[in-house]
Write a protein that holds these residues in place. Structure first.
Motif, PDB file in Angstrom:
ATOM      1  N   THR A 240       0.717  -1.412   0.074  1.00  0.00           N
ATOM      2  CA  THR A 240       0.030  -0.251  -0.150  1.00  0.00           C
ATOM      3  C   THR A 240       0.862   1.273   0.005  1.00  0.00           C
ATOM      4  O   THR A 240       1.847   1.109   0.477  1.00  0.00           O
ATOM      5  N   LYS A 241       0.367   2.351  -0.652  1.00  0.00           N
ATOM      6  CA  LYS A 241       0.812   3.658  -0.630  1.00  0.00           C
ATOM      7  C   LYS A 241       0.063   4.803  -0.333  1.00  0.00           C
ATOM      8  O   LYS A 241      -1.092   4.890  -1.261  1.00  0.00           O
ATOM      9  N   LEU A 242       0.103   5.382   0.490  1.00  0.00           N
ATOM     10  CA  LEU A 242      -0.959   6.549   0.848  1.00  0.00           C
ATOM     11  C   LEU A 242       0.026   7.841   0.628  1.00  0.00           C
ATOM     12  O   LEU A 242       1.080   8.180   1.282  1.00  0.00           O
ATOM     13  N   GLU A 243      -0.602   9.014  -0.066  1.00  0.00           N
ATOM     14  CA  GLU A 243      -0.173  10.174  -0.391  1.00  0.00           C
ATOM     15  C   GLU A 243      -1.107  11.227   0.016  1.00  0.00           C
ATOM     16  O   GLU A 243      -2.263  11.217  -0.415  1.00  0.00           O
ATOM     17  N   LEU A 244      -0.703  12.374   0.861  1.00  0.00           N
ATOM     18  CA  LEU A 244      -1.560  13.246   1.313  1.00  0.00           C
ATOM     19  C   LEU A 244      -0.898  14.576   0.895  1.00  0.00           C
ATOM     20  O   LEU A 244       0.374  14.795   1.350  1.00  0.00           O
ATOM     21  N   PHE A 245      -1.805  15.603   0.521  1.00  0.00           N
ATOM     22  CA  PHE A 245      -0.864  16.895   0.012  1.00  0.00           C
ATOM     23  C   PHE A 245      -2.000  18.086   0.430  1.00  0.00           C
ATOM     24  O   PHE A 245      -3.200  18.060  -0.087  1.00  0.00           O
ATOM     25  N   ASN A 254      -8.569  21.406   2.493  1.00  0.00           N
ATOM     26  CA  ASN A 254      -8.957  20.336   1.600  1.00  0.00           C
ATOM     27  C   ASN A 254      -7.898  19.502   1.131  1.00  0.00           C
ATOM     28  O   ASN A 254      -7.081  19.973   0.335  1.00  0.00           O
ATOM     29  N   ILE A 255      -7.541  18.292   1.703  1.00  0.00           N
ATOM     30  CA  ILE A 255      -6.391  17.713   1.350  1.00  0.00           C
ATOM     31  C   ILE A 255      -6.577  16.749   0.433  1.00  0.00           C
ATOM     32  O   ILE A 255      -7.467  15.936   0.262  1.00  0.00           O
ATOM     33  N   ASP A 256      -5.730  16.668  -0.657  1.00  0.00           N
ATOM     34  CA  ASP A 256      -5.745  15.759  -1.695  1.00  0.00           C
ATOM     35  C   ASP A 256      -5.088  14.513  -1.234  1.00  0.00           C
ATOM     36  O   ASP A 256      -4.187  14.191  -0.534  1.00  0.00           O
ATOM     37  N   VAL A 257      -5.783  13.345  -1.789  1.00  0.00           N
ATOM     38  CA  VAL A 257      -5.414  11.960  -1.252  1.00  0.00           C
ATOM     39  C   VAL A 257      -5.377  11.187  -2.488  1.00  0.00           C
ATOM     40  O   VAL A 257      -6.025  11.340  -3.540  1.00  0.00           O
TER      41      VAL A 257
END
Length: 314
Positions: A240-245, A254-257
């Motif tokens: 799994t890979k999770l990216e938050l920006f 408003n976080i991009d996921v």
């Protein structure tokens, strides 16, 4: 006289024993030196750890005189390739990973459509500062291979994406926590991200948040990415890979996921079954219409793929 002969004999035996011992010690030193040299060569060769995994998934379904209805024939083909090259020496590490995916589905009612398309490259350098923490720098590029379309029920397909439209480029200094080879948590409060839309027709519509008629949008914010790759059961691996920006310039709340998950189940040396689930939320992608209000806006995007097929590791 006998005493002289006895003494001479004893001296001769002692000299012979000492010579044999010296010869044995010399051979032992030579063998040890060879092993040390071979060990040095082996260590040098292991500075880089490289490999690749290729999967080719195929699904087929058919219906004949099926009262409940459905497509008479459906076919899908999906290919994925993961390539990695990781460097480690003393306190320095450099990890490189490339994920590629491309798939098509064909049904008798809908025809041929793309159902997966991904290019995802990550390069990360780290300097060990102790206690599993690294000072790091990360580069990431994510885009696709070919054109993508929306298929409204009563109109012609609408072009919504293509190669480098969009493309997301991230350049991020930060810290990386890696307690083991399976898990990594990278955090950066100062990250630059560029959204690239090289297609003129899409940029003219202001797609993916770029200004109308522009091809690049720059963003500045905080970035977090977590990766985990582990064999959770025998012959069952979860990745799994999770990216938050968070964009400091506009609506940082408003976080991009971007979250991708792959569950791989190995049947034998060549056969495996994969289940993948991708979820994306981008606050700047306002392509989706609320059927109740008619207002366009962002939505959670979900993609799920299940397949069984061939696997090859290099």
């Amino acid at each position: 006289m006998k005493k002289v002969y006895l003494a001479a004999t004893m001296m001769l035996l002692a000299a012979t024993a000492l010579h044999a011992q010296d010869d044995s010690m010399r051979k032992l030193r030579e063998e040890t030196a060879k092993k040390i040299k071979n060990g040095e060569k082996d260590t040098t060769g292991r500075l880089w750890k490289k490999g690749a995994t290729f999967n080719l998934m195929f699904n087929q379904g058919s219906l004949t005189n099926w009262a409940a209805g459905g497509d008479k024939l459906s076919l899908s083909l999906l290919g994925t390739l993961n390539v990695f090259a990781n460097y480690k020496k003393d306190r320095h590490s450099w990890d490189n990973n490339l994920d590629l995916a491309y798939g098509y589905v064909n049904t008798t009612s809908l025809g041929t459509r793309k159902n997966d398309d991904r290019i995802d490259f990550t390069s990360k350098y780290g300097y060990d500062i102790g206690n599993h923490w690294y000072l790091s720098g990360l580069f990431n590029l994510r885009t696709q291979f070919t054109d993508g379309y929306l298929y409204p029920a009563d109109t012609t397909p609408e072009l919504v994406s293509r190669f480098f439209a969009p493309a997301y480029i991230v350049l991020s200094p930060g810290v990386d926590y890696m307690p083991n080879k399976e898990f990594s948590l990278f955090m950066s409060p100062i990250t630059a991200r560029w959204v690239v839309v090289m297609d003129d027709s899409l940029s003219a519509r202001g797609a993916y948040g770029v200004d109308t008629g522009k091809h690049v949008k720059s963003e500045f914010g905080a970035f977090i990415t977590a990766t985990w790759n582990k064999e959770i059961l025998k012959n069952v691996t979860y990745k799994t890979k999770l990216e938050l920006f968070s964009n400091y310039k506009k609506n940082p709340q408003n976080i991009d996921v971007f979250w991708t998950n792959v569950l791989s189940m190995k049947v034998n040396k060549w056969l495996s079954a994969n289940v993948s689930l991708d979820m994306i939320y981008d606050d700047d992608v306002k392509e989706f219409e609320n059927t109740k209000t008619g207002v366009m806006g962002p939505r959670l995007q979900i993609k799920q793929v299940l397949g069984i097929g061939l696997t090859a590791k290099f």
